[in-house]
Design a protein around this motif. Structure first.
Motif, PDB file in Angstrom:
ATOM      1  N   ILE A   1      21.822  14.777   3.221  1.00 49.72           N
ATOM      2  CA  ILE A   1      21.603  14.889   1.772  1.00 49.72           C
ATOM      3  C   ILE A   1      20.120  14.696   1.471  1.00 49.72           C
ATOM      4  O   ILE A   1      19.471  13.807   2.014  1.00 49.72           O
ATOM      5  CB  ILE A   1      22.452  13.847   1.020  1.00 49.72           C
ATOM      6  N   ASN A   2      19.574  15.526   0.629  1.00 53.10           N
ATOM      7  CA  ASN A   2      18.169  15.456   0.214  1.00 53.10           C
ATOM      8  C   ASN A   2      17.193  15.600   1.375  1.00 53.10           C
ATOM      9  O   ASN A   2      16.090  15.079   1.321  1.00 53.10           O
ATOM     10  CB  ASN A   2      17.885  14.145  -0.538  1.00 53.10           C
ATOM     11  N   ALA A   3      17.614  16.290   2.430  1.00 55.82           N
ATOM     12  CA  ALA A   3      16.740  16.472   3.606  1.00 55.82           C
ATOM     13  C   ALA A   3      15.639  17.462   3.326  1.00 55.82           C
ATOM     14  O   ALA A   3      15.717  18.321   2.526  1.00 55.82           O
ATOM     15  CB  ALA A   3      17.554  16.914   4.809  1.00 55.82           C
TER      16      ALA A   3
ATOM     17  N   THR B   1       0.847  -1.201   0.000  1.00 56.46           N
ATOM     18  CA  THR B   1       0.000   0.000   0.000  1.00 56.46           C
ATOM     19  C   THR B   1       0.879   1.246   0.000  1.00 56.46           C
ATOM     20  O   THR B   1       1.997   1.226   0.500  1.00 56.46           O
ATOM     21  CB  THR B   1      -0.904   0.068   1.252  1.00 56.46           C
ATOM     22  N   GLY B   2       0.340   2.313  -0.546  1.00 57.58           N
ATOM     23  CA  GLY B   2       1.019   3.600  -0.494  1.00 57.58           C
ATOM     24  C   GLY B   2       2.088   3.786  -1.554  1.00 57.58           C
ATOM     25  O   GLY B   2       2.180   3.024  -2.516  1.00 57.58           O
ATOM     26  N   GLU B   3       2.894   4.844  -1.343  1.00 58.22           N
ATOM     27  CA  GLU B   3       3.985   5.197  -2.244  1.00 58.22           C
ATOM     28  C   GLU B   3       5.211   5.538  -1.425  1.00 58.22           C
ATOM     29  O   GLU B   3       5.129   6.252  -0.433  1.00 58.22           O
ATOM     30  CB  GLU B   3       3.629   6.424  -3.074  1.00 58.22           C
ATOM     31  N   SER B   4       6.345   5.048  -1.887  1.00 57.44           N
ATOM     32  CA  SER B   4       7.602   5.347  -1.224  1.00 57.44           C
ATOM     33  C   SER B   4       8.584   5.902  -2.235  1.00 57.44           C
ATOM     34  O   SER B   4       8.707   5.373  -3.340  1.00 57.44           O
ATOM     35  CB  SER B   4       8.187   4.085  -0.588  1.00 57.44           C
ATOM     36  N   GLY B   5       9.290   6.939  -1.830  1.00 56.04           N
ATOM     37  CA  GLY B   5      10.411   7.430  -2.609  1.00 56.04           C
ATOM     38  C   GLY B   5      11.676   6.866  -1.991  1.00 56.04           C
ATOM     39  O   GLY B   5      11.692   6.483  -0.818  1.00 56.04           O
ATOM     40  N   MET B   6      12.734   6.790  -2.789  1.00 51.89           N
ATOM     41  CA  MET B   6      14.003   6.315  -2.241  1.00 51.89           C
ATOM     42  C   MET B   6      15.162   6.975  -2.971  1.00 51.89           C
ATOM     43  O   MET B   6      15.256   6.920  -4.199  1.00 51.89           O
ATOM     44  CB  MET B   6      14.121   4.786  -2.367  1.00 51.89           C
ATOM     45  N   HIS B   7      16.028   7.618  -2.188  1.00 50.04           N
ATOM     46  CA  HIS B   7      17.297   8.116  -2.706  1.00 50.04           C
ATOM     47  C   HIS B   7      18.284   6.969  -2.559  1.00 50.04           C
ATOM     48  O   HIS B   7      18.260   6.248  -1.554  1.00 50.04           O
ATOM     49  CB  HIS B   7      17.769   9.322  -1.897  1.00 50.04           C
ATOM     50  N   TYR B   8      19.148   6.771  -3.546  1.00 48.77           N
ATOM     51  CA  TYR B   8      20.117   5.683  -3.479  1.00 48.77           C
ATOM     52  C   TYR B   8      21.362   6.037  -4.276  1.00 48.77           C
ATOM     53  O   TYR B   8      21.359   6.971  -5.076  1.00 48.77           O
ATOM     54  CB  TYR B   8      19.502   4.364  -3.965  1.00 48.77           C
ATOM     55  N   GLY B   9      22.428   5.313  -4.043  1.00 49.12           N
ATOM     56  CA  GLY B   9      23.717   5.558  -4.689  1.00 49.12           C
ATOM     57  C   GLY B   9      24.739   5.977  -3.644  1.00 49.12           C
ATOM     58  O   GLY B   9      24.389   6.278  -2.497  1.00 49.12           O
ATOM     59  N   GLU B  10      26.003   6.011  -4.043  1.00 47.20           N
ATOM     60  CA  GLU B  10      27.085   6.318  -3.098  1.00 47.20           C
ATOM     61  C   GLU B  10      26.881   7.636  -2.364  1.00 47.20           C
ATOM     62  O   GLU B  10      27.251   7.779  -1.216  1.00 47.20           O
ATOM     63  CB  GLU B  10      28.436   6.303  -3.812  1.00 47.20           C
TER      64      GLU B  10
ATOM     65  N   LEU C   1      23.697   9.147  -2.555  1.00 47.37           N
ATOM     66  CA  LEU C   1      22.235   9.257  -2.672  1.00 47.37           C
ATOM     67  C   LEU C   1      21.834  10.133  -3.849  1.00 47.37           C
ATOM     68  O   LEU C   1      20.850  10.855  -3.812  1.00 47.37           O
ATOM     69  CB  LEU C   1      21.621   9.776  -1.363  1.00 47.37           C
ATOM     70  N   GLU C   2      22.605  10.020  -4.922  1.00 49.09           N
ATOM     71  CA  GLU C   2      22.412  10.879  -6.096  1.00 49.09           C
ATOM     72  C   GLU C   2      21.293  10.422  -7.025  1.00 49.09           C
ATOM     73  O   GLU C   2      20.880  11.165  -7.917  1.00 49.09           O
ATOM     74  CB  GLU C   2      23.725  10.998  -6.887  1.00 49.09           C
TER      75      GLU C   2
END
Length: 142
Positions: A140-142, A74-83, A85-86
């Motif tokens: 990062i990305n806060a 259920t729902g939606e999730s975003g995710m930053h990823y990479g060395e 978080l790029e």
């Protein structure tokens, strides 16, 4: 919790489980473990339910030497990823997500009103042992 359960270091048996009492993991989310080394004597996999509260964001982390597979219920999730978080992705109910071993990532709930719930399976039979927090990436990305 279990209908039949093997003790660690004993011969595993087929088992029916209900998810157990949720706990707050190192990453900051609520996890309801089911299949693990502790519950059924699993040797190389675990499976559990994660709930990401509305507007919540995990701590940046990686899973040392373990792959992760996720199915969003259920729902939606975003995710930053990479060395650093790029990179960024969005997963919605019905989507599958793969996270390679040692990949830094920071998931969060896109909604301010609805939780996001997913089934997680990882090649680590002990859920929290492979979690490596990465506080240097939390800003990062806060």
């Amino acid at each position: 919790m279990t209908e039949t359960a093997a003790k660690p270091n004993r011969e595993p048996v087929c088992t029916v489980l209900r998810s157990s009492t949720p706990f707050i993991g190192k990453q900051g989310f609520s996890y309801a473990p089911a299949i693990s080394s502790e519950t059924v004597g699993s040797r190389s996999i675990h499976m559990q339910i994660v709930t990401i509260p509305p507007g919540a964001r995990a701590k940046a982390h990686r899973h040392e030497a373990h792959e992760t597979a996720i199915y969003v219920l259920t729902g939606e999730s975003g995710m930053h990823y990479g060395e650093k978080l790029e990179h960024h992705m969005v997963a919605r109910a019905g989507d599958f997500v793969y996270i390679p071993a040692n990949m830094p990532h920071l998931p969060y709930n896109l909604s301010d009103t609805e939780p996001c719930t997913a089934v997680i399976s990882r090649t680590d039979p002990n859920e929290q042992e492979s979690v490596v927090l990465m506080p240097e990436l939390d800003r990062i990305n806060a």
